[in-house]
Design an enzyme around this catalytic site. Structure first.
Site, PDB file in Angstrom:
ATOM      1  N   HIS A 128      11.940   0.227  15.932  1.00  0.00           N
ATOM      2  CA  HIS A 128      12.898  -0.801  15.521  1.00  0.00           C
ATOM      3  C   HIS A 128      14.045  -0.712  16.524  1.00  0.00           C
ATOM      4  O   HIS A 128      14.936   0.135  16.402  1.00  0.00           O
ATOM      5  CB  HIS A 128      13.405  -0.532  14.103  1.00  0.00           C
ATOM      6  CG  HIS A 128      12.316  -0.561  13.066  1.00  0.00           C
ATOM      7  ND1 HIS A 128      11.651  -1.714  12.731  1.00  0.00           N
ATOM      8  CD2 HIS A 128      11.763   0.419  12.309  1.00  0.00           C
ATOM      9  CE1 HIS A 128      10.737  -1.440  11.800  1.00  0.00           C
ATOM     10  NE2 HIS A 128      10.788  -0.151  11.533  1.00  0.00           N
ATOM     11  N   GLU A 186       5.806  -0.405  14.182  1.00  0.00           N
ATOM     12  CA  GLU A 186       6.626  -1.355  13.412  1.00  0.00           C
ATOM     13  C   GLU A 186       7.575  -2.103  14.336  1.00  0.00           C
ATOM     14  O   GLU A 186       8.757  -2.284  14.032  1.00  0.00           O
ATOM     15  CB  GLU A 186       7.427  -0.613  12.328  1.00  0.00           C
ATOM     16  CG  GLU A 186       6.569   0.199  11.381  1.00  0.00           C
ATOM     17  CD  GLU A 186       7.346   0.929  10.295  1.00  0.00           C
ATOM     18  OE1 GLU A 186       8.546   0.629  10.088  1.00  0.00           O
ATOM     19  OE2 GLU A 186       6.760   1.813   9.644  1.00  0.00           O
ATOM     20  N   HIS A 236      -0.571   1.909   5.320  1.00  0.00           N
ATOM     21  CA  HIS A 236       0.844   2.316   5.343  1.00  0.00           C
ATOM     22  C   HIS A 236       1.358   2.366   3.917  1.00  0.00           C
ATOM     23  O   HIS A 236       1.376   1.322   3.274  1.00  0.00           O
ATOM     24  CB  HIS A 236       1.643   1.319   6.168  1.00  0.00           C
ATOM     25  CG  HIS A 236       3.128   1.558   6.154  1.00  0.00           C
ATOM     26  ND1 HIS A 236       3.732   2.483   6.975  1.00  0.00           N
ATOM     27  CD2 HIS A 236       4.117   0.988   5.443  1.00  0.00           C
ATOM     28  CE1 HIS A 236       5.031   2.465   6.764  1.00  0.00           C
ATOM     29  NE2 HIS A 236       5.299   1.569   5.840  1.00  0.00           N
ATOM     30  N   ASN A 253       4.267   9.137  11.316  1.00  0.00           N
ATOM     31  CA  ASN A 253       5.006   7.921  11.690  1.00  0.00           C
ATOM     32  C   ASN A 253       6.509   8.124  11.482  1.00  0.00           C
ATOM     33  O   ASN A 253       6.922   8.657  10.451  1.00  0.00           O
ATOM     34  CB  ASN A 253       4.519   6.768  10.787  1.00  0.00           C
ATOM     35  CG  ASN A 253       4.951   5.397  11.245  1.00  0.00           C
ATOM     36  OD1 ASN A 253       4.714   5.030  12.396  1.00  0.00           O
ATOM     37  ND2 ASN A 253       5.556   4.628  10.359  1.00  0.00           N
ATOM     38  N   GLU A 307       8.366   9.401   8.148  1.00  0.00           N
ATOM     39  CA  GLU A 307       9.805   9.730   8.158  1.00  0.00           C
ATOM     40  C   GLU A 307      10.159  11.060   7.507  1.00  0.00           C
ATOM     41  O   GLU A 307      11.089  11.152   6.712  1.00  0.00           O
ATOM     42  CB  GLU A 307      10.611   8.595   7.499  1.00  0.00           C
ATOM     43  CG  GLU A 307      10.392   7.249   8.169  1.00  0.00           C
ATOM     44  CD  GLU A 307      11.084   6.098   7.447  1.00  0.00           C
ATOM     45  OE1 GLU A 307      11.815   6.349   6.472  1.00  0.00           O
ATOM     46  OE2 GLU A 307      10.892   4.948   7.869  1.00  0.00           O
ATOM     47  N   ASP A 316       9.991  -4.328  16.261  1.00  0.00           N
ATOM     48  CA  ASP A 316      10.817  -5.537  16.204  1.00  0.00           C
ATOM     49  C   ASP A 316      12.010  -5.329  17.123  1.00  0.00           C
ATOM     50  O   ASP A 316      12.393  -4.198  17.411  1.00  0.00           O
ATOM     51  CB  ASP A 316      11.239  -5.932  14.780  1.00  0.00           C
ATOM     52  CG  ASP A 316      11.744  -4.807  13.904  1.00  0.00           C
ATOM     53  OD1 ASP A 316      12.317  -3.828  14.443  1.00  0.00           O
ATOM     54  OD2 ASP A 316      11.595  -4.907  12.665  1.00  0.00           O
ATOM     55  N   MET A 374       0.825  -1.212   0.000  1.00  0.00           N
ATOM     56  CA  MET A 374       0.000   0.000   0.000  1.00  0.00           C
ATOM     57  C   MET A 374       0.860   1.263   0.000  1.00  0.00           C
ATOM     58  O   MET A 374       0.389   2.355   0.286  1.00  0.00           O
ATOM     59  CB  MET A 374      -0.993  -0.013   1.165  1.00  0.00           C
ATOM     60  CG  MET A 374      -2.114  -1.040   0.930  1.00  0.00           C
ATOM     61  SD  MET A 374      -3.194  -1.348   2.330  1.00  0.00           S
ATOM     62  CE  MET A 374      -4.173   0.152   2.390  1.00  0.00           C
ATOM     63  N   LYS A 375       2.141   1.093  -0.338  1.00  0.00           N
ATOM     64  CA  LYS A 375       3.040   2.250  -0.464  1.00  0.00           C
ATOM     65  C   LYS A 375       2.792   2.955  -1.807  1.00  0.00           C
ATOM     66  O   LYS A 375       2.102   2.448  -2.686  1.00  0.00           O
ATOM     67  CB  LYS A 375       4.488   1.787  -0.326  1.00  0.00           C
ATOM     68  CG  LYS A 375       4.810   1.314   1.104  1.00  0.00           C
ATOM     69  CD  LYS A 375       6.197   0.705   1.247  1.00  0.00           C
ATOM     70  CE  LYS A 375       6.428   0.269   2.690  1.00  0.00           C
ATOM     71  NZ  LYS A 375       7.676  -0.526   2.847  1.00  0.00           N
TER      72      LYS A 375
HETATM   73  O1  G3I Z   1       9.315  -6.826  -5.207  1.00  0.00           O
HETATM   74  C1  G3I Z   1      10.709  -7.089  -5.411  1.00  0.00           C
HETATM   75  C2  G3I Z   1      10.907  -8.440  -6.016  1.00  0.00           C
HETATM   76  O2  G3I Z   1      10.308  -8.475  -7.284  1.00  0.00           O
HETATM   77  C3  G3I Z   1      12.404  -8.742  -6.105  1.00  0.00           C
HETATM   78  O3  G3I Z   1      12.571 -10.048  -6.552  1.00  0.00           O
HETATM   79  C4  G3I Z   1      13.044  -8.571  -4.743  1.00  0.00           C
HETATM   80  C5  G3I Z   1      14.565  -8.782  -4.824  1.00  0.00           C
HETATM   81  O4  G3I Z   1      15.231  -7.990  -3.892  1.00  0.00           O
HETATM   82  O5  G3I Z   1      12.798  -7.279  -4.252  1.00  0.00           O
HETATM   83  C6  G3I Z   1      11.424  -7.032  -4.074  1.00  0.00           C
HETATM   84  O6  G3I Z   1      11.272  -5.739  -3.512  1.00  0.00           O
HETATM   85  C7  G3I Z   1      11.625  -5.618  -2.156  1.00  0.00           C
HETATM   86  C8  G3I Z   1      10.383  -5.154  -1.395  1.00  0.00           C
HETATM   87  O7  G3I Z   1      10.727  -4.937  -0.037  1.00  0.00           O
HETATM   88  C9  G3I Z   1       9.264  -6.175  -1.449  1.00  0.00           C
HETATM   89  O8  G3I Z   1       9.559  -7.310  -0.690  1.00  0.00           O
HETATM   90  C10 G3I Z   1      12.720  -4.579  -2.020  1.00  0.00           C
HETATM   91  O9  G3I Z   1      13.905  -5.062  -2.621  1.00  0.00           O
HETATM   92  C11 G3I Z   1      12.972  -4.268  -0.558  1.00  0.00           C
HETATM   93  O10 G3I Z   1      13.883  -3.181  -0.454  1.00  0.00           O
HETATM   94  C12 G3I Z   1      11.684  -3.884   0.132  1.00  0.00           C
HETATM   95  O11 G3I Z   1      11.977  -3.667   1.502  1.00  0.00           O
HETATM   96  C13 G3I Z   1      10.946  -3.092   2.282  1.00  0.00           C
HETATM   97  C14 G3I Z   1      11.409  -1.744   2.799  1.00  0.00           C
HETATM   98  O12 G3I Z   1      10.440  -1.212   3.702  1.00  0.00           O
HETATM   99  C15 G3I Z   1      11.608  -0.718   1.697  1.00  0.00           C
HETATM  100  O13 G3I Z   1      10.373  -0.418   1.105  1.00  0.00           O
HETATM  101  C16 G3I Z   1      10.678  -4.035   3.431  1.00  0.00           C
HETATM  102  O14 G3I Z   1      10.101  -5.241   2.926  1.00  0.00           O
HETATM  103  C17 G3I Z   1       9.754  -3.380   4.447  1.00  0.00           C
HETATM  104  O15 G3I Z   1       9.663  -4.209   5.589  1.00  0.00           O
HETATM  105  C18 G3I Z   1      10.320  -2.024   4.845  1.00  0.00           C
HETATM  106  O16 G3I Z   1       9.438  -1.422   5.766  1.00  0.00           O
HETATM  107  C19 G3I Z   1       9.833  -0.137   6.251  1.00  0.00           C
HETATM  108  C20 G3I Z   1       8.567   0.660   6.487  1.00  0.00           C
HETATM  109  O17 G3I Z   1       7.796   0.722   5.321  1.00  0.00           O
HETATM  110  C21 G3I Z   1       8.894   2.069   6.989  1.00  0.00           C
HETATM  111  N1  G3I Z   1       9.729   2.015   8.161  1.00  0.00           N
HETATM  112  C22 G3I Z   1      10.939   1.219   8.024  1.00  0.00           C
HETATM  113  C23 G3I Z   1      10.614  -0.195   7.571  1.00  0.00           C
HETATM  114  C24 G3I Z   1      11.856  -1.043   7.489  1.00  0.00           C
HETATM  115  O18 G3I Z   1      12.731  -0.554   6.506  1.00  0.00           O
END
Ligand code: G3I
Length: 353
Positions: free
Chosen positions: A231, A260, A95, A195, A149, A262, A61-62
């Site tokens: 975190h 969030e 979110h 947030n 942020e 952890d 939902m980003k």
């Molecule tokens: O969707 C692609 C996929 O196609 C590909 O194969 C894979 C390979 O790396 O990447 C996938 O995208 C990833 C995405 O998560 C979906 O899983 C990105 O690389 C990865 O950087 C991304 O990380 C997310 C991060 O926010 C950046 O958006 C984390 O899952 C998520 O837990 C994290 O959450 C954030 C909160 O939104 C804000 N606060 C901090 C928190 C932790 O960073």
């Protein structure tokens, strides 16, 4: 050594029912390793629905997921998640409407030629998304991270690169209040949150957020609460600092979420070669989770509790593994969906023990 818990069959949601706030979990959707709709992860669904009150989409939902191209809104995955939540009697926290973070910002916004154009893109983004869920799922998306942020740790607005905000660069801080106004106009019932991370320990950063809140209140800009990402590690920040920070927001009369949560156990990499969480560390983590939940209950009056959400279901899919480069075992469930001692720590705190 096993880190499985021997806890009873008590569920988190059975305990929060009397405590007046939802206990939530961030879940994966299509594109995430922990996509709860992937056949291999089907068992996650029953754990989420039996344990928790609320879900947050970890990613889907980003900004760039919901509007990858201008006006090309892609609601299918989010709608599936919200429908699933509704069917399973779970609430949803949205979110996040605005986040500066690199690939979360759609390219058309990064390329906006000037401030007014970018502002109208943001207005349209927020208005369309918030009203979509309010109209199609009334009462289901109970709250939103409106802006995520926006501040640096030194209390200044996030501005220059790296890690800068295109929004601040083009619009100054006005984009923040505009976002809150637009979100409220689109859904008068959803609670609206600012947030951020590190505000549980950085007084400087927290004070900047509180100054923004005061300013908003003085000028009747709608804001309902502050989300502490939280975190944290086993030892930092100390629990009194966390409690005081939560209390400072509560003292403003705002809702308070731990958004969030952890608890990383290995930030210096000293146990990075272990393949399972050792029982000594698991016990420390149990105590830490207990203390954080207790601090929340102690610092935030019942009517101001927006809830606690853990940032993921099982350790193996935590974002921290990639971020730190080694496992952190930061969550409440093992990869096989058994509960960890950390889960028992939460249960005991919710039970007032
Ligand atoms: O969707 C692609 C996929 O196609 C590909 O194969 C894979 C390979 O790396 O990447 C996938 O995208 C990833 C995405 O998560 C979906 O899983 C990105 O690389 C990865 O950087 C991304 O990380 C997310 C991060 O926010 C950046 O958006 C984390 O899952 C998520 O837990 C994290 O959450 C954030 C909160 O939104 C804000 N606060 C901090 C928190 C932790 O960073």
């Amino acid at each position: 050594m096993s880190s499985s818990s021997s806890s009873s069959s008590v569920t988190l949601k059975s305990l929060t029912a009397t405590l007046g706030f939802p206990f939530g979990v961030a879940v994966g959707g299509p594109g995430d390793g922990d996509n709860i709709f992937a056949p291999a992860n089907a068992a996650m669904q029953s754990v989420v629905s039996s344990q928790f009150d609320l879900v947050v989409a970890g990613n889907i939902m980003k900004m760039s997921y919901l509007e990858p191209t201008q006006n090309g809104f892609t609601f299918t995955d989010a709608d599936n998640l919200v429908t699933w939540a509704q069917t399973n009697h779970l609430l949803v926290h949205g979110h996040t409407l605005i986040w500066h973070s690199a690939y979360q910002v759609p390219t058309f916004m990064s390329n906006a030629p000037d401030g007014p154009t970018l502002q109208s893109m943001l207005d349209n983004h927020i208005q369309t998304i918030v009203s979509h869920f309010a109209t199609n799922f009334p009462g289901e998306v109970v709250s939103w991270d409106v802006v995520n942020e926006a501040f640096n740790d030194d209390g200044s607005y996030r501005n220059a690169d790296p890690n800068g905000s295109i929004f601040y660069q083009k619009l100054g801080s006005a984009y923040i209040e505009n976002a809150f106004k637009t979100a409220r106009a689109a859904d008068s019932n959803a609670k609206l949150y600012y947030n951020d991370y590190n505000i549980e320990w950085s007084t400087t950063k927290l004070n900047a957020v509180l100054a923004m809140v005061d300013d908003f209140k003085n000028r009747n800009i709608p804001i309902d609460g502050v989300g502490f990402q939280m975190h944290v590690s086993l030892t930092f920040p100390d629990i009194n600092t966390i409690k005081n920070s939560l209390a400072a927001v509560a003292a403003k009369g705002l809702m308070v979420r731990i958004s969030e949560l952890d608890v990383a156990v290995d930030q210096n990499g000293s146990i990075a070669n272990e393949t399972t969480l050792d029982s000594t560390t698991a016990a420390l983590q149990k105590q830490r989770y207990h203390d954080i939940v207790k601090a929340y209950l102690d610092a935030v009056p019942l009517a101001q509790r927006g809830g606690i959400t853990v940032w993921g279901l099982v350790d193996g899919y935590s974002w921290l593994t990639g971020f730190e480069g080694h496992p952190e075992w930061p969550l409440l469930f093992n990869n096989d969906l058994t509960t960890k001692p950390a889960f028992d720590g939460v249960v005991q705190a919710l039970q007032g023990l």
